[in-house]
Design a protein around this motif. Structure first.
Motif, PDB file in Angstrom:
ATOM      1  N   GLU A 123       0.836  -1.197   0.000  1.00  0.00           N
ATOM      2  CA  GLU A 123       0.000   0.000   0.000  1.00  0.00           C
ATOM      3  C   GLU A 123       0.868   1.243   0.000  1.00  0.00           C
ATOM      4  O   GLU A 123       2.020   1.235   0.455  1.00  0.00           O
ATOM      5  N   SER A 124       0.292   2.311  -0.538  1.00  0.00           N
ATOM      6  CA  SER A 124       0.946   3.607  -0.417  1.00  0.00           C
ATOM      7  C   SER A 124       0.800   4.092   1.014  1.00  0.00           C
ATOM      8  O   SER A 124      -0.296   4.023   1.587  1.00  0.00           O
ATOM      9  N   PRO A 125       1.892   4.576   1.639  1.00  0.00           N
ATOM     10  CA  PRO A 125       1.780   5.061   3.023  1.00  0.00           C
ATOM     11  C   PRO A 125       0.828   6.249   3.120  1.00  0.00           C
ATOM     12  O   PRO A 125       0.493   6.883   2.121  1.00  0.00           O
ATOM     13  N   ARG A 126       0.414   6.546   4.332  1.00  0.00           N
ATOM     14  CA  ARG A 126      -0.439   7.708   4.595  1.00  0.00           C
ATOM     15  C   ARG A 126       0.253   8.605   5.607  1.00  0.00           C
ATOM     16  O   ARG A 126       0.470   8.165   6.749  1.00  0.00           O
ATOM     17  N   PRO A 127       0.625   9.836   5.273  1.00  0.00           N
ATOM     18  CA  PRO A 127       0.521  10.434   3.946  1.00  0.00           C
ATOM     19  C   PRO A 127       1.544   9.846   2.987  1.00  0.00           C
ATOM     20  O   PRO A 127       2.477   9.163   3.415  1.00  0.00           O
ATOM     21  N   HIS A 128       1.403  10.175   1.687  1.00  0.00           N
ATOM     22  CA  HIS A 128       2.317   9.629   0.704  1.00  0.00           C
ATOM     23  C   HIS A 128       2.721  10.702  -0.302  1.00  0.00           C
ATOM     24  O   HIS A 128       2.114  11.776  -0.380  1.00  0.00           O
ATOM     25  N   ALA A 129       3.744  10.404  -1.069  1.00  0.00           N
ATOM     26  CA  ALA A 129       4.230  11.318  -2.096  1.00  0.00           C
ATOM     27  C   ALA A 129       3.165  11.514  -3.179  1.00  0.00           C
ATOM     28  O   ALA A 129       2.271  10.683  -3.359  1.00  0.00           O
ATOM     29  N   ARG A 130       3.308  12.597  -3.926  1.00  0.00           N
ATOM     30  CA  ARG A 130       2.295  12.934  -4.931  1.00  0.00           C
ATOM     31  C   ARG A 130       2.265  11.921  -6.069  1.00  0.00           C
ATOM     32  O   ARG A 130       1.203  11.552  -6.550  1.00  0.00           O
ATOM     33  N   PHE A 131       3.438  11.464  -6.509  1.00  0.00           N
ATOM     34  CA  PHE A 131       3.500  10.617  -7.698  1.00  0.00           C
ATOM     35  C   PHE A 131       3.900   9.187  -7.329  1.00  0.00           C
ATOM     36  O   PHE A 131       4.678   8.956  -6.396  1.00  0.00           O
ATOM     37  N   LEU A 132       3.359   8.234  -8.100  1.00  0.00           N
ATOM     38  CA  LEU A 132       3.698   6.824  -7.963  1.00  0.00           C
ATOM     39  C   LEU A 132       4.089   6.301  -9.337  1.00  0.00           C
ATOM     40  O   LEU A 132       3.319   6.430 -10.298  1.00  0.00           O
ATOM     41  N   HIS A 133       5.289   5.736  -9.405  1.00  0.00           N
ATOM     42  CA  HIS A 133       5.795   5.236 -10.689  1.00  0.00           C
ATOM     43  C   HIS A 133       6.747   4.083 -10.412  1.00  0.00           C
ATOM     44  O   HIS A 133       7.672   4.216  -9.614  1.00  0.00           O
ATOM     45  N   GLY A 134       6.487   2.952 -11.048  1.00  0.00           N
ATOM     46  CA  GLY A 134       7.381   1.832 -10.806  1.00  0.00           C
ATOM     47  C   GLY A 134       7.042   0.610 -11.630  1.00  0.00           C
ATOM     48  O   GLY A 134       6.257   0.657 -12.588  1.00  0.00           O
TER      49      GLY A 134
END
Length: 319
Positions: A123-134
């Motif tokens: 999961e994306s952490p909370r809060p998380h960075a603006r962009f997700l790429h991978g």
């Protein structure tokens, strides 16, 4: 990461001899993953099911998830494979039934060896960075290692290879004398390469390996074939060098390995050798045995889809 297809097709692969050098462009299939992520699935593919022991490749992003939950993949099982988490932007929080809790960040290796059985969530952490790429990748385990005890490795510092206009991070295996600390069980390589615009070079390769290139960003010419982000080019075997030209600043993944000789059955998140193994794994997961439990994820675990109405048979990877 999970295969979230609700009706996953049985995939037969393994056993194909070397092809010689080729240039086969693979077309991605768009697959929803969790609540707000859509991935481009490049392996398995109608025209190419494996590259060495690499048997599953998803490319996602870059996605703006500032106002979204980002990656939310509930607990799910794996067997007979390794998962490789690789990021260019964002973070992924990994939990598994061994008790591992690890945030994986860009250019860090998150390597999970399922062996006989494991379950995990991402999961994306909370809060998380603006962009997700991978990219999320699987490596098939050979018969001698597929029943081993499960394990998780996190390697934040990986070796690099540099040349004028090139910086390469070795994810798994060895490239140009630099070897990743990640555990492998077959001869293979995975590397993340960055080229500056205008760079021309010839990358050294192992002629016994088959290779593929996945473009992550920018535009790069690979053996004269122009690749934009999300494109994957299968290169075959028999190459000692690979001509590269960066039209723009570009990043791409190089995946390779000895052609995988064993016959496999891959269904949902399981890799086995017989249909009975897959059926038993599904039963074990649904009954809550063997795969353990993931603690701390805020939500229910995934249920396995129904098995297809045809026998699951191991075959070679020839078409």
């Amino acid at each position: 990461m999970s295969n979230l297809d609700v009706k996953p097709a049985p995939t037969t692969c393994g056993g194909e001899p070397g092809t010689g050098p080729v240039r086969d462009l693979l077309t991605a299939r768009r697959v929803p993953l969790g609540e707000s992520t859509v991935v481009r699935r490049l392996l398995p593919n109608l025209g190419r099911r494996m590259v060495g022991a690499w048997c599953f490749v998803d490319h996602y992003g870059p996605d703006d998830i500032a106002d979204e939950p980002g990656m939310q993949v509930p607990p799910h099982p794996h067997m007979g494979l390794q998962t490789v988490s690789w990021l260019h932007a964002g973070e992924v929080l990994h939990r598994d039934s061994l008790g591992s809790l690890q945030t994986v960040r860009p250019r860090e290796l998150g390597l999970m060896t399922s062996g006989r059985a494991i379950s995990h969530s991402e999961e994306s952490p909370r809060p998380h960075a603006r962009f997700l790429h991978g990219a999320q990748l699987w490596v098939a385990l050979p018969d001698a290692h597929r029943h081993r005890e499960p394990a998780f490795e996190h390697h934040p510092d990986l070796p690099t290879v540099t040349a004028p206009g090139l910086s390469a991070t070795v994810i798994l295996g060895t490239l140009d004398g630099a070897t990743s600390p990640g555990t492998t069980h077959t001869p293979l390589v995975g590397a993340d390469l960055t080229l500056t615009a205008g760079t021309d070079l010839r990358l050294p390769l192992d002629p016994d390996f088959e290779y593929a290139v996945l473009t992550m960003s920018g535009t790069v010419d690979v053996d004269t074939v122009s690749l934009d982000p999300g494109a994957m080019l299968y290169l075959g075997t028999g190459r000692r060098t690979l001509p590269l030209h960066a039209t723009t600043d570009a990043t791409f993944l190089l995946l390779g390995g000895e052609p995988f000789a064993e016959k496999l059955v891959m269904w949902w998140n399981f890799i086995g050798r017989t249909g009975d193994e897959i059926t038993q794994a599904r039963t074990d997961w649904e009954q809550g045995t063997r795969f353990g439990e993931v603690h701390g994820y805020d939500g229910a675990r995934l249920h396995a889809p129904e098995l297809p109405g045809l026998p699951l048979k191991a075959r070679g990877r020839e078409r």
